[in-house]
Design a protein around this motif. Structure first.
Motif, PDB file in Angstrom:
ATOM      1  N   GLU A  64       0.834  -1.212   0.000  1.00 29.63           N
ATOM      2  CA  GLU A  64       0.000   0.000   0.000  1.00 29.63           C
ATOM      3  C   GLU A  64       0.865   1.256   0.000  1.00 29.63           C
ATOM      4  O   GLU A  64       0.497   2.275  -0.582  1.00 29.63           O
ATOM      5  CB  GLU A  64      -0.906   0.024   1.247  1.00 29.63           C
ATOM      6  CG  GLU A  64      -2.108  -0.899   1.132  1.00 29.63           C
ATOM      7  CD  GLU A  64      -2.791  -1.113   2.492  1.00 29.63           C
ATOM      8  OE1 GLU A  64      -2.596  -0.299   3.414  1.00 29.63           O
ATOM      9  OE2 GLU A  64      -3.518  -2.114   2.612  1.00 29.63           O
ATOM     10  N   LYS A  65       2.022   1.187   0.649  1.00 26.51           N
ATOM     11  CA  LYS A  65       2.872   2.372   0.810  1.00 26.51           C
ATOM     12  C   LYS A  65       3.937   2.527  -0.272  1.00 26.51           C
ATOM     13  O   LYS A  65       4.522   3.611  -0.423  1.00 26.51           O
ATOM     14  CB  LYS A  65       3.553   2.353   2.186  1.00 26.51           C
ATOM     15  CG  LYS A  65       2.589   2.499   3.341  1.00 26.51           C
ATOM     16  CD  LYS A  65       1.922   3.870   3.320  1.00 26.51           C
ATOM     17  CE  LYS A  65       0.850   4.008   4.385  1.00 26.51           C
ATOM     18  NZ  LYS A  65       0.122   5.271   4.279  1.00 26.51           N
ATOM     19  N   LEU A  66       4.228   1.466  -1.026  1.00 25.77           N
ATOM     20  CA  LEU A  66       5.310   1.524  -2.014  1.00 25.77           C
ATOM     21  C   LEU A  66       5.196   2.682  -3.010  1.00 25.77           C
ATOM     22  O   LEU A  66       6.195   3.362  -3.267  1.00 25.77           O
ATOM     23  CB  LEU A  66       5.430   0.191  -2.770  1.00 25.77           C
ATOM     24  CG  LEU A  66       6.264  -0.889  -2.078  1.00 25.77           C
ATOM     25  CD1 LEU A  66       6.131  -2.209  -2.827  1.00 25.77           C
ATOM     26  CD2 LEU A  66       7.734  -0.479  -1.989  1.00 25.77           C
ATOM     27  N   PRO A  67       4.007   2.956  -3.582  1.00 26.03           N
ATOM     28  CA  PRO A  67       3.934   4.064  -4.541  1.00 26.03           C
ATOM     29  C   PRO A  67       4.325   5.397  -3.921  1.00 26.03           C
ATOM     30  O   PRO A  67       5.004   6.213  -4.551  1.00 26.03           O
ATOM     31  CB  PRO A  67       2.460   4.052  -4.974  1.00 26.03           C
ATOM     32  CG  PRO A  67       1.985   2.670  -4.696  1.00 26.03           C
ATOM     33  CD  PRO A  67       2.732   2.224  -3.474  1.00 26.03           C
ATOM     34  N   GLU A  68       3.902   5.608  -2.680  1.00 27.82           N
ATOM     35  CA  GLU A  68       4.226   6.847  -1.970  1.00 27.82           C
ATOM     36  C   GLU A  68       5.733   6.928  -1.674  1.00 27.82           C
ATOM     37  O   GLU A  68       6.353   7.992  -1.825  1.00 27.82           O
ATOM     38  CB  GLU A  68       3.414   6.836  -0.657  1.00 27.82           C
ATOM     39  CG  GLU A  68       3.644   7.983   0.266  1.00 27.82           C
ATOM     40  CD  GLU A  68       2.847   7.787   1.581  1.00 27.82           C
ATOM     41  OE1 GLU A  68       1.766   7.148   1.569  1.00 27.82           O
ATOM     42  OE2 GLU A  68       3.325   8.272   2.613  1.00 27.82           O
ATOM     43  N   SER A  72       8.322   9.673  -3.258  1.00 26.39           N
ATOM     44  CA  SER A  72       9.182  10.508  -2.399  1.00 26.39           C
ATOM     45  C   SER A  72      10.628  10.488  -2.877  1.00 26.39           C
ATOM     46  O   SER A  72      11.407  11.377  -2.547  1.00 26.39           O
ATOM     47  CB  SER A  72       9.102  10.043  -0.941  1.00 26.39           C
ATOM     48  OG  SER A  72       9.884   8.881  -0.731  1.00 26.39           O
ATOM     49  N   GLN A  73      10.972   9.457  -3.662  1.00 27.20           N
ATOM     50  CA  GLN A  73      12.330   9.346  -4.213  1.00 27.20           C
ATOM     51  C   GLN A  73      12.385   9.839  -5.662  1.00 27.20           C
ATOM     52  O   GLN A  73      13.389   9.667  -6.360  1.00 27.20           O
ATOM     53  CB  GLN A  73      12.814   7.890  -4.132  1.00 27.20           C
ATOM     54  CG  GLN A  73      12.845   7.346  -2.704  1.00 27.20           C
ATOM     55  CD  GLN A  73      13.662   8.217  -1.769  1.00 27.20           C
ATOM     56  OE1 GLN A  73      14.851   8.417  -1.991  1.00 27.20           O
ATOM     57  NE2 GLN A  73      13.029   8.751  -0.737  1.00 27.20           N
ATOM     58  N   GLY A  74      11.245  10.365  -6.131  1.00 23.68           N
ATOM     59  CA  GLY A  74      11.218  10.982  -7.452  1.00 23.68           C
ATOM     60  C   GLY A  74      10.946  10.035  -8.605  1.00 23.68           C
ATOM     61  O   GLY A  74      11.183  10.382  -9.757  1.00 23.68           O
ATOM     62  N   ILE A  75      10.433   8.846  -8.300  1.00 19.28           N
ATOM     63  CA  ILE A  75      10.146   7.886  -9.380  1.00 19.28           C
ATOM     64  C   ILE A  75       8.712   7.355  -9.286  1.00 19.28           C
ATOM     65  O   ILE A  75       8.138   7.257  -8.195  1.00 19.28           O
ATOM     66  CB  ILE A  75      11.135   6.693  -9.396  1.00 19.28           C
ATOM     67  CG1 ILE A  75      11.137   5.944  -8.066  1.00 19.28           C
ATOM     68  CG2 ILE A  75      12.550   7.178  -9.735  1.00 19.28           C
ATOM     69  CD1 ILE A  75      11.919   4.644  -8.103  1.00 19.28           C
ATOM     70  N   GLU A  76       8.177   7.010 -10.461  1.00 22.28           N
ATOM     71  CA  GLU A  76       6.835   6.417 -10.495  1.00 22.28           C
ATOM     72  C   GLU A  76       6.859   5.057 -11.168  1.00 22.28           C
ATOM     73  O   GLU A  76       5.844   4.354 -11.230  1.00 22.28           O
ATOM     74  CB  GLU A  76       5.871   7.366 -11.218  1.00 22.28           C
ATOM     75  CG  GLU A  76       5.642   8.651 -10.426  1.00 22.28           C
ATOM     76  CD  GLU A  76       4.434   9.446 -10.889  1.00 22.28           C
ATOM     77  OE1 GLU A  76       3.831   9.095 -11.923  1.00 22.28           O
ATOM     78  OE2 GLU A  76       4.109  10.445 -10.212  1.00 22.28           O
ATOM     79  N   SER A  77       8.016   4.687 -11.717  1.00 26.19           N
ATOM     80  CA  SER A  77       8.195   3.365 -12.316  1.00 26.19           C
ATOM     81  C   SER A  77       9.385   2.723 -11.628  1.00 26.19           C
ATOM     82  O   SER A  77      10.417   3.370 -11.425  1.00 26.19           O
ATOM     83  CB  SER A  77       8.447   3.507 -13.817  1.00 26.19           C
ATOM     84  OG  SER A  77       8.735   2.235 -14.383  1.00 26.19           O
ATOM     85  N   TYR A  78       9.213   1.466 -11.246  1.00 26.55           N
ATOM     86  CA  TYR A  78      10.257   0.840 -10.424  1.00 26.55           C
ATOM     87  C   TYR A  78      10.101  -0.672 -10.461  1.00 26.55           C
ATOM     88  O   TYR A  78       9.071  -1.209 -10.871  1.00 26.55           O
ATOM     89  CB  TYR A  78      10.165   1.342  -8.975  1.00 26.55           C
ATOM     90  CG  TYR A  78       8.751   1.440  -8.445  1.00 26.55           C
ATOM     91  CD1 TYR A  78       8.102   0.335  -7.909  1.00 26.55           C
ATOM     92  CD2 TYR A  78       8.039   2.640  -8.536  1.00 26.55           C
ATOM     93  CE1 TYR A  78       6.793   0.418  -7.446  1.00 26.55           C
ATOM     94  CE2 TYR A  78       6.735   2.734  -8.075  1.00 26.55           C
ATOM     95  CZ  TYR A  78       6.120   1.619  -7.525  1.00 26.55           C
ATOM     96  OH  TYR A  78       4.828   1.710  -7.090  1.00 26.55           O
ATOM     97  N   LEU A  99      13.177  -1.802  -3.563  1.00 25.17           N
ATOM     98  CA  LEU A  99      12.511  -0.881  -4.484  1.00 25.17           C
ATOM     99  C   LEU A  99      13.624  -0.235  -5.298  1.00 25.17           C
ATOM    100  O   LEU A  99      14.444   0.503  -4.760  1.00 25.17           O
ATOM    101  CB  LEU A  99      11.733   0.156  -3.676  1.00 25.17           C
ATOM    102  CG  LEU A  99      11.112   1.336  -4.422  1.00 25.17           C
ATOM    103  CD1 LEU A  99       9.997   0.876  -5.334  1.00 25.17           C
ATOM    104  CD2 LEU A  99      10.561   2.338  -3.419  1.00 25.17           C
ATOM    105  N   VAL A 100      13.671  -0.594  -6.582  1.00 32.84           N
ATOM    106  CA  VAL A 100      14.813  -0.212  -7.418  1.00 32.84           C
ATOM    107  C   VAL A 100      14.312   0.585  -8.613  1.00 32.84           C
ATOM    108  O   VAL A 100      13.353   0.176  -9.281  1.00 32.84           O
ATOM    109  CB  VAL A 100      15.562  -1.480  -7.916  1.00 32.84           C
ATOM    110  CG1 VAL A 100      16.704  -1.094  -8.842  1.00 32.84           C
ATOM    111  CG2 VAL A 100      16.077  -2.296  -6.738  1.00 32.84           C
ATOM    112  N   GLY A 101      14.960   1.718  -8.882  1.00 29.91           N
ATOM    113  CA  GLY A 101      14.547   2.513 -10.034  1.00 29.91           C
ATOM    114  C   GLY A 101      15.455   3.690 -10.279  1.00 29.91           C
ATOM    115  O   GLY A 101      16.559   3.776  -9.737  1.00 29.91           O
ATOM    116  N   GLY A 102      14.952   4.583 -11.137  1.00 29.59           N
ATOM    117  CA  GLY A 102      15.752   5.754 -11.495  1.00 29.59           C
ATOM    118  C   GLY A 102      16.666   5.482 -12.661  1.00 29.59           C
ATOM    119  O   GLY A 102      17.542   6.301 -12.979  1.00 29.59           O
ATOM    120  N   VAL A 103      16.466   4.336 -13.298  1.00 27.16           N
ATOM    121  CA  VAL A 103      17.270   3.968 -14.456  1.00 27.16           C
ATOM    122  C   VAL A 103      16.397   3.087 -15.353  1.00 27.16           C
ATOM    123  O   VAL A 103      15.498   2.403 -14.861  1.00 27.16           O
ATOM    124  CB  VAL A 103      18.560   3.215 -14.004  1.00 27.16           C
ATOM    125  CG1 VAL A 103      18.220   1.890 -13.351  1.00 27.16           C
ATOM    126  CG2 VAL A 103      19.515   3.029 -15.154  1.00 27.16           C
TER     127      VAL A 103
END
Ligand code: 5GP
Ligand code: ZN
Length: 110
Positions: A64-68, A72-78, A99-103
């Motif tokens: 439930e909290k992962l999208p938020e 907060s880390q500036g990503i919506e795809s991860y 939770l890995v993203g930003g690339v």
């Protein structure tokens, strides 16, 4: 106490990005991507193989909290990763989701 229980207890420092009464999210010490957050339940659950009727609420709450947390880390795809057991490469025996993203990661899982 396991290393993540020590982090939850505040005995080992971490860079926290989200916390409530059930879960804690903090930056991975050895990030594999620009965003690499570890999300853990505050109750010690050894692995995804140990999720049951009485503790699955932690997993639901994490998701439930992962999208938020991602936002907060500036990503919506991860990518959400859970390593379950030895062969999967689980090194810390406290249930956690990466939770890995930003690339741009591409379509291959491994
Ligand atoms: P696993 O391989 O068990 O799925 O993932 C464990 C993760 O925890 C690894 O990505 C590792 O870098 C991270 N990690 C291990 N010890 C610590 C620590 O003391 N602090 C933080 N922030 N991350 C840790
Ligand atoms: Zn633990």
């Amino acid at each position: 106490m396991c290393i993540f229980c020590e982090i939850i207890a505040g005995n080992i420092p971490s860079t926290k990005v989200y916390e409530d009464d059930m879960i804690l999210a903090f930056k991975d010490i050895n990030p594999v991507a620009p965003v690499h957050i570890i999300v853990v339940p505050k109750e010690h659950i050894e692995s995804a193989a140990d999720i049951n009727e009485s503790n699955s609420k932690y997993v639901a709450h994490i998701f439930e909290k992962l999208p938020e947390i991602a936002k907060s880390q500036g990503i919506e795809s991860y990518r959400i990763i859970n390593n379950c057991g030895e062969d999967a490469g689980q090194t810390v025996k406290h249930l956690h989701f990466h939770l890995v993203g930003g690339v741009k990661m591409g379509e291959k899982i491994i």
